[in-house]
Structures are given as C-alpha cells and as structure tokens.
Scaffold this active site. Structure first.
Site, PDB file in Angstrom:
ATOM      1  N   GLY A   1      40.409  22.582  51.171  1.00 31.23           N
ATOM      2  CA  GLY A   1      41.142  21.379  50.423  1.00 31.23           C
ATOM      3  C   GLY A   1      41.174  20.269  50.400  1.00 31.23           C
ATOM      4  O   GLY A   1      42.001  19.888  50.758  1.00 31.23           O
ATOM      5  N   ALA A   2      39.964  20.075  50.599  1.00 29.52           N
ATOM      6  CA  ALA A   2      39.545  17.846  51.141  1.00 29.52           C
ATOM      7  C   ALA A   2      40.067  17.109  50.588  1.00 29.52           C
ATOM      8  O   ALA A   2      39.442  16.029  50.535  1.00 29.52           O
ATOM      9  CB  ALA A   2      39.085  18.403  52.598  1.00 29.52           C
ATOM     10  N   ASN A   3      39.966  17.478  49.083  1.00 30.65           N
ATOM     11  CA  ASN A   3      39.681  16.451  47.949  1.00 30.65           C
ATOM     12  C   ASN A   3      40.772  14.974  48.232  1.00 30.65           C
ATOM     13  O   ASN A   3      41.198  14.206  47.600  1.00 30.65           O
ATOM     14  CB  ASN A   3      39.730  16.742  46.230  1.00 30.65           C
ATOM     15  CG  ASN A   3      40.710  17.765  46.155  1.00 30.65           C
ATOM     16  OD1 ASN A   3      41.610  19.021  46.735  1.00 30.65           O
ATOM     17  ND2 ASN A   3      41.704  17.500  45.502  1.00 30.65           N
ATOM     18  N   TYR A  30      55.674  31.727  47.993  1.00 29.70           N
ATOM     19  CA  TYR A  30      55.613  30.709  49.388  1.00 29.70           C
ATOM     20  C   TYR A  30      55.403  31.104  50.506  1.00 29.70           C
ATOM     21  O   TYR A  30      54.430  30.439  51.682  1.00 29.70           O
ATOM     22  CB  TYR A  30      55.654  28.500  49.084  1.00 29.70           C
ATOM     23  CG  TYR A  30      55.194  27.916  49.796  1.00 29.70           C
ATOM     24  CD1 TYR A  30      53.641  27.855  49.265  1.00 29.70           C
ATOM     25  CD2 TYR A  30      56.262  27.463  51.073  1.00 29.70           C
ATOM     26  CE1 TYR A  30      53.649  27.125  49.799  1.00 29.70           C
ATOM     27  CE2 TYR A  30      55.892  26.216  51.353  1.00 29.70           C
ATOM     28  CZ  TYR A  30      53.896  25.365  51.499  1.00 29.70           C
ATOM     29  OH  TYR A  30      53.836  24.860  52.589  1.00 29.70           O
ATOM     30  N   GLY A  74      44.411  17.769  54.155  1.00 27.31           N
ATOM     31  CA  GLY A  74      43.018  18.403  53.791  1.00 27.31           C
ATOM     32  C   GLY A  74      41.712  16.591  54.099  1.00 27.31           C
ATOM     33  O   GLY A  74      40.801  16.141  54.356  1.00 27.31           O
ATOM     34  N   SER A 132      53.577  26.395  57.235  1.00 22.15           N
ATOM     35  CA  SER A 132      55.130  25.493  57.210  1.00 22.15           C
ATOM     36  C   SER A 132      56.147  26.162  57.605  1.00 22.15           C
ATOM     37  O   SER A 132      55.883  27.053  58.424  1.00 22.15           O
ATOM     38  CB  SER A 132      55.376  26.345  55.442  1.00 22.15           C
ATOM     39  OG  SER A 132      56.359  24.992  55.047  1.00 22.15           O
ATOM     40  N   GLY A 189      45.024  14.176  49.936  1.00 21.66           N
ATOM     41  CA  GLY A 189      46.471  14.793  51.013  1.00 21.66           C
ATOM     42  C   GLY A 189      45.992  14.878  52.758  1.00 21.66           C
ATOM     43  O   GLY A 189      45.411  14.222  52.621  1.00 21.66           O
TER      44      GLY A 189
END
Length: 326
Positions: free
Chosen positions: A35-37, A189, A41, A164, A39
């Site tokens: 998920g490094a695209n 979540y 990440g 979280s 935010g």
C-alpha cells in the site's frame, strides 16, 4: 479464555527523542511495503529508501505505483525502487506477487504490512471474505507466509504489521468472523486491526520458537492525516472526517514514525507494539504502546492463526522455508 500478558514485550523503553533522523544506514537492505502508493505507506517506503534500502512497493494500482516510485526515487536517487501489483483482497494476486518476488530476490530484510481499508459498506474479497478482515488481516497473513523463505534467509529480518488504536473496538467472534450475521463498519475494522495485533505477536512467538532470527512487531500511527479515513465515507460524514484530519491529525511523516521506528531501531526486541507516546497514543514520538487485553490472549492468537491458515491455505513451516517453495 485467559489473557496472557506475555504476548507483547512491554518491558522496554524506546528513546523519547527518537525521530526518523536516527534511522541507521540501510544500504544493502531490501524492503517490501504494501500500500505504498500514497499516505503512510508512501512515506514509509520513501524514508527507508532515503536511508539506503532498496524498496519493492506492493500496490493494487500499478499506475499509481509507478508515480509513487518516481516520487521515492526523486527523494532517494541511489535506491532501487520496484513496483509490484498486489491486491490483498485477492489471494491469487498475493500468490503471484510472492512468486515474482521469490523468483527475483534471495532474501527480504523488512516487510511492512501497511495496506488496508477502513469502514466501507459491507463487501467481500475475491475469495469471499469480509473485505476489511480479508484485506487487512488475511491478505497480509498470506503474504507474510508466502514470503517466509526470503525472510528467514535474511540475517535479521523484521516484519512490521500496522494496527490501529481502534483495535480496542474489535472482538474476535469466531462464529461470525466475516460479519455475515451482523455488520458494523467500525466494528469490522476494529476486528481486523485486533487480528493484526494477534498475528504480529503470534508470528514473533513462533519465529522465536523455531530458532529463526526473524522478529515481528506491530505499530500504529495514532491519528494521522491520510486518505484512509475518507475512502469509505460519503456526504456529511466525509466532510466531518476531512475537517477532523485538518484540525487534529498529525502529518503523514509523524504517523509513519512508529512504523519506521519498529522497522529500524537497533536491538529492538521482538513482539513490541509501537505507537505515539502522548495524548493517549494519538500524538507524540514513538514509544511502546499497550494493546487491549483482547490482543494479549494467547489462546485467541493461536486459534486465529489456525483459522487463518485454513482460510488462506498458507502454512508457516519455518523448518522447510529454505526450500523457497510458494
């Protein structure tokens, strides 16, 4: 079920003034960040690359991944940045990513299980799992297990799984893990983030029992300004969340700091949960966070592990990991 407070390492003090400026030289290290695209990440991958690590970013949208890689390369010209398609809501995609990685790399020093979804309407993954539990937990459980041969080959690999503070809202209802009987956006979540914690602790325990040099950690960002809170919202709720981000949230770099601390702080013992140390865990420099008692139940962690192996059909055979079979 009885709680076992030894699941997480708490008798350790992280330096109070730790910052990303103290990340050691990571030249020669290889990291995978999911998920490094965008935010947290993206910031995590960028800071690892700036410290000298080569980085593989696992992203669902490779177009966005290429743009993110260019941004990382601009900040760290000497680092090698690769983009791999990875949809954690599809185990076929997870297997393909792992197969490609193992075919191209001998080892993996850092695995950052960062990607996630938050509070969408109830949907299911390609494999029929509730989307949040399936993506946030089961996708990362499968990915880590499939990459285990590369992790145990590294001299001192680390896995950091992002949880979280909202894990406190979660309950591990094994009779309805996929919320088929009752669905709450934030309840599901919280369950997925509780599962992240239980997985991180149990992975460290099993890796240690197997005699490997692999350590597992959990981290949480506090209240960080990212698009995660907005992705599942519409209308007035989206506006409220955007306003809260602007007024109260810390920067993405501050939010990524606990992850980067867990990934790089020298001599950090395994099984530590890292989060902001101030304002109830919402802001401040990284410190040792205290998980909810439901995240410290060894019996629940072991049951979740067994359920996860069955659901994903991914087993963790530490002794056979060196055979490099996916």
């Amino acid at each position: 079920m009885s709680a076992d407070t030894s699941l997480f390492t708490t008798a350790y003090e992280i330096p109070k003034k730790w910052s990303v400026a103290q990340i050691p030289n990571l030249t020669g290290k290889l990291a995978v960040v999911t998920g490094a695209n965008s935010g947290l990440g993206l910031v995590t991958a960028r800071e690892l690359a700036k410290a000298g690590a080569d980085v593989v970013i696992g992203v669902r949208d490779t177009g966005k991944g290429v743009a993110a890689a260019a941004e990382i390369s601009a900040a760290a010209p000497a680092a090698k940045v690769d983009v791999g398609r990875l949809d954690l809501a599809d185990l076929t995609s997870v297997r393909a990513f792992a197969q490609r990685f193992l075919g191209e790399h001998d080892r993996l020093d850092l695995l950052i299980n960062n990607a996630g979804v938050m509070a969408p309407p109830r949907r299911t993954t390609a494999d029929g799992f509730e989307l949040q539990f399936g993506t946030n937990h089961l996708g990362h459980f499968a990915l880590t297990g499939l990459l285990l041969p590369a992790l145990v080959t590294a001299p001192a690999a680390r896995v950091v799984t992002i949880s979280s503070s909202l894990h406190t809202m979660g309950k591990m209802d094994f009779e309805d893990l996929h919320s088929e009987q009752k669905y709450s956006r934030y309840g599901a979540y919280g369950r997925s983030k509780l599962a992240n914690l239980l997985f991180a602790a149990e992975l460290d325990r099993r890796a240690g029992a197997a005699g490997t040099r692999l350590h597992s950690y959990a981290a949480h960002p506090g209240y960080a300004s990212t698009n995660l809170q907005l992705a599942g919202q519409k209308g007035a709720m989206r506006g409220m969340m955007a306003a809260a981000n602007g007024l109260f949230a810390v920067s993405p770099l501050a939010g990524a700091s606990p992850t980067l601390c867990a990934a790089t702080l020298p001599d950090l013992p395994g099984g530590v949960f890292v989060g902001p140390r101030s304002l109830g865990g919402y802001r401040g420099t990284p410190g040792v966070a205290k998980p909810h008692k439901r995240a410290q139940d060894a019996q629940v962690a072991q049951r979740l592990w067994s359920v996860s192996e069955t659901a994903t059909e991914v087993g963790y055979d530490f002794a056979a990991a060196s055979t490099r079979q996916v």
